[in-house]
Design a protein around this motif. Structure first.
Motif, PDB file in Angstrom:
ATOM      1  N   ILE A  88       0.792  -1.155   0.156  1.00  0.00           N
ATOM      2  CA  ILE A  88      -0.024  -0.028  -0.052  1.00  0.00           C
ATOM      3  C   ILE A  88       0.923   1.258   0.036  1.00  0.00           C
ATOM      4  N   ASP A  89       1.112   1.808  -0.968  1.00  0.00           N
ATOM      5  CA  ASP A  89       1.926   3.228  -1.126  1.00  0.00           C
ATOM      6  C   ASP A  89       0.854   4.127  -0.980  1.00  0.00           C
ATOM      7  N   GLY A  90       1.124   4.933   0.280  1.00  0.00           N
ATOM      8  CA  GLY A  90       0.005   5.949   0.420  1.00  0.00           C
ATOM      9  C   GLY A  90      -0.655   5.503   1.743  1.00  0.00           C
ATOM     10  N   LYS A  99      -8.789   6.425   0.034  1.00  0.00           N
ATOM     11  CA  LYS A  99      -8.584   6.610  -1.223  1.00  0.00           C
ATOM     12  C   LYS A  99      -7.110   6.901  -1.509  1.00  0.00           C
ATOM     13  N   ASP A 100      -6.743   7.298  -2.854  1.00  0.00           N
ATOM     14  CA  ASP A 100      -5.422   7.803  -3.237  1.00  0.00           C
ATOM     15  C   ASP A 100      -4.354   7.076  -2.532  1.00  0.00           C
ATOM     16  N   PHE A 101      -4.432   5.672  -2.639  1.00  0.00           N
ATOM     17  CA  PHE A 101      -3.312   4.693  -2.375  1.00  0.00           C
ATOM     18  C   PHE A 101      -3.229   3.660  -3.536  1.00  0.00           C
ATOM     19  N   ALA A 102      -2.248   2.868  -3.518  1.00  0.00           N
ATOM     20  CA  ALA A 102      -2.128   1.981  -4.669  1.00  0.00           C
ATOM     21  C   ALA A 102      -1.242   1.037  -4.155  1.00  0.00           C
ATOM     22  N   TYR A 187       0.073  14.511  -3.438  1.00  0.00           N
ATOM     23  CA  TYR A 187      -0.977  13.494  -3.128  1.00  0.00           C
ATOM     24  C   TYR A 187      -0.618  12.653  -2.004  1.00  0.00           C
ATOM     25  N   GLY A 188       0.712  12.555  -1.627  1.00  0.00           N
ATOM     26  CA  GLY A 188       1.037  11.854  -0.373  1.00  0.00           C
ATOM     27  C   GLY A 188       1.281  10.451  -0.705  1.00  0.00           C
ATOM     28  N   GLU A 193       1.324  10.188  -8.097  1.00  0.00           N
ATOM     29  CA  GLU A 193       2.043  11.246  -8.656  1.00  0.00           C
ATOM     30  C   GLU A 193       2.457  10.803  -9.948  1.00  0.00           C
ATOM     31  N   LEU A 194       3.181   9.451  -9.953  1.00  0.00           N
ATOM     32  CA  LEU A 194       3.870   8.995 -11.213  1.00  0.00           C
ATOM     33  C   LEU A 194       2.751   8.482 -12.219  1.00  0.00           C
ATOM     34  N   SER A 195       1.582   8.093 -11.842  1.00  0.00           N
ATOM     35  CA  SER A 195       0.563   7.693 -12.650  1.00  0.00           C
ATOM     36  C   SER A 195      -0.159   9.107 -13.382  1.00  0.00           C
ATOM     37  N   ASP A 196       0.032  10.182 -12.582  1.00  0.00           N
ATOM     38  CA  ASP A 196      -0.484  11.302 -13.176  1.00  0.00           C
ATOM     39  C   ASP A 196       0.555  11.815 -14.164  1.00  0.00           C
TER      40      ASP A 196
END
Length: 268
Positions: A88-90, A99-102, A187-188, A193-196
């Motif tokens: 879980i990054d984030g 949300k906003d984790f991957a 985005y934490g 950020e790399l996906s964007d």
């Protein structure tokens, strides 16, 4: 190699299954532990997901090396192959925002990136690339990095440490870079950020310190699209490098390196 592509295809369902586990667990009470500080935390779900992925890898590829953020099943062997995992990054986003984790998984042969997979679980976005086979968001192929661009027209992720004024003064060249771009977004989570960056929403990524498991999968995806990864001086980095990194298209990469170098001289 066909065998490596088959490993890529085999691993995709594992990551989707791991995402389903997270979706079931996210509303449950989860134990939170500190690591290095109050802002560096881990949950039992982080460990559960890493354990799940390690078990899949170990079952099918027991000889492969593994580096995971939570060190659930890290191992070193004579195999040239290496899995780099962030379950879980984030994690703070997972805890506070839901949300906003991957999930982030990269597969390498020594210093050659073979494939990278980032799964934005709650948004249902699967970013993936096998080197030489294109990069995709779900089933849509992503466009290659642009060949031109100017800092003043770009949004960028610029991550400097929050600390004492003395510590922040050391990173003043980061803040100067921020004044040269259209805007800064954070985005934490490195994967977000790399996906964007991969979809063209951001023009560049600058981070004062990052671990290999945070960026390894995103690096494979972005390099497949023609983006350049380096340390903050513009020098090459290996697959397990930890430290300051910079990712951008070739043109913007040169502009960012130049800005950081010039600002550093001015500060000194």
């Amino acid at each position: 190699m066909r065998e490596e592509y088959e490993i890529y295809e085999q691993s995709l369902p594992w990551i989707l299954e791991a995402g389903e586990i997270i979706k079931k667990r996210i509303q449950e009470h989860t134990e939170i532990k500190r690591k290095s500080s109050h802002s560096d935390v881990v949950t039992e779900v982080d460990r559960e997901i890493e354990s799940f992925l390690v078990s899949k890898i170990s079952e099918h590829f027991p000889e492969h090396n593994i580096v995971g953020e939570e060190n659930v099943g890290n191992r070193v062997s004579s195999s040239p192959y290496l899995w780099i995992i962030d379950p879980i990054d984030g994690t703070s986003n997972f805890i506070n925002r839901k949300k906003d984790f991957a999930i982030s998984v990269a597969f390498c042969e020594r210093d050659r990136g073979i494939f990278g997979i980032i799964y934005d679980v709650m948004a249902g976005k699967l970013y993936r690339a096998h080197t030489g086979s294109g990069a995709f968001l779900n089933d849509v192929e992503l466009n290659a990095a642009g060949t031109d661009g100017s800092l003043e027209n770009e949004l960028m992720a610029i991550n400097a440490p929050w600390g004492s004024m003395e510590e922040m003064k050391r990173w003043e060249h980061f803040f100067k870079l921020g004044t040269q771009v259209r805007g800064v977004r954070n985005y934490g989570a490195t994967t977000m950020e790399l996906s964007d960056l991969a979809t063209g929403v951001l023009g560049g990524y600058v981070q004062y310190y990052v671990n290999s498991w945070d960026y390894a999968a995103g690096r494979v995806i972005l390099e497949e699209l023609g983006y350049k990864f380096s340390d903050l001086n513009g020098d090459a980095i290996d697959r397990v490098y930890c430290g300051g990194i910079l990712a951008a298209s070739e043109s913007l990469h040169q502009q960012i390196v130049q800005s950081l170098k010039e600002s550093s001289k001015e500060i000194k």
